[in-house]
Write an enzyme that holds these catalytic residues in place. Structure first.
Site, mmCIF file in Angstrom:
data_model
loop_
_atom_site.group_PDB
_atom_site.id
_atom_site.type_symbol
_atom_site.label_atom_id
_atom_site.label_comp_id
_atom_site.label_asym_id
_atom_site.label_seq_id
_atom_site.Cartn_x
_atom_site.Cartn_y
_atom_site.Cartn_z
ATOM 1 N N TYR A 287 0.827 -1.217 0.000
ATOM 2 C CA TYR A 287 0.000 0.000 0.000
ATOM 3 C C TYR A 287 0.857 1.261 0.000
ATOM 4 O O TYR A 287 1.807 1.405 0.771
ATOM 5 C CB TYR A 287 -0.912 0.034 1.230
ATOM 6 C CG TYR A 287 -1.735 1.295 1.317
ATOM 7 C CD1 TYR A 287 -2.858 1.457 0.514
ATOM 8 C CD2 TYR A 287 -1.374 2.341 2.171
ATOM 9 C CE1 TYR A 287 -3.613 2.617 0.568
ATOM 10 C CE2 TYR A 287 -2.123 3.502 2.234
ATOM 11 C CZ TYR A 287 -3.235 3.641 1.433
ATOM 12 O OH TYR A 287 -3.969 4.789 1.465
ATOM 13 N N GLY B 82 -6.338 5.176 -0.375
ATOM 14 C CA GLY B 82 -7.740 5.204 0.025
ATOM 15 C C GLY B 82 -8.563 4.154 -0.703
ATOM 16 O O GLY B 82 -8.239 2.969 -0.677
ATOM 17 N N HIS C 131 -3.620 17.113 -3.263
ATOM 18 C CA HIS C 131 -3.902 17.549 -1.893
ATOM 19 C C HIS C 131 -3.565 19.019 -1.650
ATOM 20 O O HIS C 131 -3.710 19.502 -0.522
ATOM 21 C CB HIS C 131 -3.131 16.676 -0.898
ATOM 22 C CG HIS C 131 -3.762 15.335 -0.682
ATOM 23 N ND1 HIS C 131 -3.735 14.344 -1.631
ATOM 24 C CD2 HIS C 131 -4.454 14.818 0.373
ATOM 25 C CE1 HIS C 131 -4.368 13.283 -1.179
ATOM 26 N NE2 HIS C 131 -4.821 13.536 0.027
#
Length: 245
Positions: free
Chosen positions: A73, A80, A103
């Protein structure tokens, strides 16, 4: 905007009479007082030798994962809801860069130069622990930008606080990547890539996991909290002196 930086009026009473020439970052011994001192642009950062070895060791783990093509991950997957989406090796840099860009959702006026230095200093400090998997080359470029007072545009509004200062830290990383706006005492505000080049600095080029390493933390609220702590301690001491007279 102005090409020079007067000390933020709210910081005027925080500046020590004597500032240390440098602070050694090891990820563990930085004090609130030294962090506040780092905000005034007269103190440089050096990375502790032991911290350098930890950073190298941590990065070796990431490189091994990438070389073996393992699915992990945030390294070789999306984030997410896209955690189960595997990303090919030739797209890992793009994945990390887009994480930063996506972001950068802050708004408002920029953080003052003093507070931006503290934010950058805290991020350097936490990366010096050697847990994030960032490359030493990237960390060294962050230190060089700090020591040259090349400071990205970090909007005052946008953090979600305890869930992570993702937006402010993304803006911080974006400028270091040579994108967005940046400030230095010599140039004032301008294009980040241009200002870095004017100081003979290279923008950071993200590799596997490095975008995640740069924004996963709460250094924005911690920097402000450390400043508030130092301010409170000074007020308490002054109150004791006044009451003793």
């Amino acid at each position: 905007m102005s090409t020079t930086s007067d000390i933020d009026p709210t910081d005027a009473g925080l500046k020590p009479a004597i500032l240390p020439p440098f602070v050694i970052m090891d990820g563990y011994t930085l004090t609130p007082e030294n962090l506040v001192a780092l905000g005034f642009g007269e103190t440089e950062i050096k990375i502790d030798d032991a911290a350098i070895e930890r950073v190298k060791s941590s990065r070796a783990v990431i490189d091994e994962i990438v070389e073996e093509g393992r699915v992990v991950y945030g390294i070789s997957t999306g984030f997410g809801r896209f955690a189960k989406t595997t990303v090919s090796a030739d797209k890992l840099t793009e994945l990390q860069e887009n994480l930063i860009r996506s972001h950068c959702a802050g708004v408002g006026k920029p953080l003052s130069p003093e507070r931006t230095r503290r934010l950058l200093a805290l991020r350097i400090n936490i990366l010096s622990k050697g847990y994030s998997g960032i490359r030493l080359e990237t960390l060294n470029k962050m230190v060089a930008a700090f020591n040259a007072s090349c400071l990205p545009y970090v909007p005052l509004k946008g953090t979600v606080g305890a869930s992570g200062d993702l937006a402010p830290l993304s803006h911080l990383a974006l400028g270091l990547m040579g994108e967005g706006k940046m400030w230095s005492a010599e140039t004032g505000w301008g294009d980040a890539a241009t200002i870095l080049a004017s100081h003979n600095l290279e923008p950071i080029a993200l590799e596997a996991k490095e975008g995640l390493a740069l924004i996963n933390g709460t250094q924005f609220i911690t920097a402000l909290g450390a400043e508030a702590l130092v301010r409170a301690k000074r007020i308490a001491r002054q109150a004791d002196i006044v009451a003793a007279m």
